[in-house]
Design an enzyme around this catalytic site. Structure first.
Site, PDB file in Angstrom:
ATOM      1  N   LEU A 125       0.808  -1.217   0.000  1.00  0.00           N
ATOM      2  CA  LEU A 125       0.000   0.000   0.000  1.00  0.00           C
ATOM      3  C   LEU A 125       0.841   1.267   0.000  1.00  0.00           C
ATOM      4  CD1 LEU A 125      -2.975  -0.925   2.356  1.00  0.00           C
ATOM      5  CD2 LEU A 125      -3.057  -0.446  -0.089  1.00  0.00           C
ATOM      6  N   GLU A 153      -2.235   3.373   5.395  1.00  0.00           N
ATOM      7  CA  GLU A 153      -1.419   4.316   4.617  1.00  0.00           C
ATOM      8  C   GLU A 153      -2.107   5.663   4.475  1.00  0.00           C
ATOM      9  OE1 GLU A 153      -4.363   3.342   1.614  1.00  0.00           O
ATOM     10  OE2 GLU A 153      -3.438   2.220   3.249  1.00  0.00           O
ATOM     11  N   ASP A 154      -3.447   5.660   4.438  1.00  0.00           N
ATOM     12  CA  ASP A 154      -4.183   6.918   4.302  1.00  0.00           C
ATOM     13  C   ASP A 154      -4.090   7.753   5.579  1.00  0.00           C
ATOM     14  OD1 ASP A 154      -5.590   5.050   5.729  1.00  0.00           O
ATOM     15  OD2 ASP A 154      -7.449   5.242   4.583  1.00  0.00           O
ATOM     16  N   ARG A 170       1.170   3.546  -3.376  1.00  0.00           N
ATOM     17  CA  ARG A 170       0.275   4.595  -3.859  1.00  0.00           C
ATOM     18  C   ARG A 170       0.835   5.989  -3.634  1.00  0.00           C
ATOM     19  NH1 ARG A 170      -5.401   4.438  -0.974  1.00  0.00           N
ATOM     20  NH2 ARG A 170      -5.727   6.048  -2.544  1.00  0.00           N
TER      21      ARG A 170
END
Length: 336
Positions: free
Chosen positions: A187, A300-301, A190
């Protein structure tokens, strides 16, 4: 100008109401003056029937004048409120650092466009729909798809998506389209830096999220007003808690935002941020955080949102778009 016209109209309405009240009083007075005195009618009038008596006429005049004065006062109050709202609206923008001007910032080509960065994973049907949609948005200059599957995208898929971008684009200059290929499923991929980006603005989005083009352009204008911060559509909340004497952060979803009336982050599944944070995430953020994302295949966000907040010392901006397009100051909102 509209508020000033409203004030002028309100004054006219008040004057008309006053004149109408005076005319009604004069009519009643002349009607009574032309009638012979009748004790029976006076008694009936005192009970609320027929014409008012001569004895009750001063009370009627007083009540009518009070009514006319009350109407005039209320109309003037409404006019003053409208004028005050007009004057405040002229000052709130500069005070809040809000410089959004649809006539110039949204339509002017000199302000540039943005790059759509789509994260996908084995959902080609959703990817096709997402690429087709964002290709139709006028401010989109480029579309990059983050691909982290073991097998690269097929030639037929790449050809189909290029054709879709060309056919769906509404502008003469078609958006640049390409895949960002990664050898491993991670991830963190991104947020890898992209070397030849032409735009500072990146709209990070998951392949299953579709944001209408006008709403997306509005969010872009919001981000332009504060380009070092993060502006997005998905708010979340975190708070400090303690368990067995050890502090930790508790994550709160949408219902926490709704209940608390506050948010502390916006997720990168649908958010604008500056391209410089791709480098910061990959090369400057503590490696332990990236290792956690790799191991847990999650968060990850959250990492990107808190990274930007720590770098700027400023909160993210939640663009609230339920029925109309607007960015709101959470401190002034009762309902979320």
């Amino acid at each position: 100008m509209a508020a000033i016209m409203g004030l002028r109209d309100a004054t006219s309405v008040a004057a008309a109401a006053t004149s109408a009240g005076a005319g009604a009083i004069a009519s009643v007075d002349s009607t009574i003056a032309g009638l012979p005195y009748s004790p029976a009618k006076e008694k009936a009038a005192s009970r609320g029937f027929g014409y008012p008596s001569r004895a009750s006429l001063p009370l009627l005049l007083l009540r009518s004048r009070k009514l006319a004065g009350l109407v005039k006062a209320r109309v003037l109050l409404v006019a003053c409120v409208l004028l005050a709202l007009f004057l405040v609206s002229r000052q709130v923008g500069p005070l809040m650092g809000w410089n959004y001007q649809p006539s110039s910032s949204v339509s002017s080509p000199s302000r540039g466009g943005y790059t759509v960065l789509i994260n996908t994973w084995k959902r080609n049907s959703l990817l096709k729909r997402s690429v087709a949609h964002y290709s139709s948005c006028l401010r989109v200059d480029a579309i990059h798809v983050v691909w982290s599957e073991s097998d690269p995208p097929s030639e037929s898929l790449k050809a189909y998506l290029r054709k879709i971008v060309f056919s769906q684009s509404q502008s003469a200059r078609k958006p640049n389209f390409r895949f960002e290929l990664n050898e491993e499923d991670n991830l963190n991929n991104r947020f890898k830096p992209i070397g030849d980006l032409k735009n500072d603005a990146i709209f990070s989005v998951d392949d299953d999220v579709i944001v209408p083009c006008p709403t997306l352009d509005f969010a872009f204008a919001v981000w332009q007003s504060s380009p070092d911060t993060m502006a997005g559509f998905v708010p979340r909340m975190h708070s400090l808690a303690e368990e067995n004497g050890m502090p930790y952060y508790r994550y709160g979803g949408w219902w926490s935002v709704w209940w608390m009336g506050a948010y502390s982050m916006v997720l990168s599944k649908a958010a604008f941020f500056h391209r410089k944070y791709l480098d910061l995430y990959t090369y400057k953020m503590p490696s332990s955080i990236r290792k956690y994302v790799t191991r847990e295949r999650n968060c990850e966000d959250i990492a990107m949102s808190l990274l930007i907040a720590n770098a700027t010392g400023a909160p993210p901006i939640w663009v609230k778009v339920p029925t109309s397009m607007k960015a709101v100051d959470a401190r002034e909102e009762w309902f979320w």
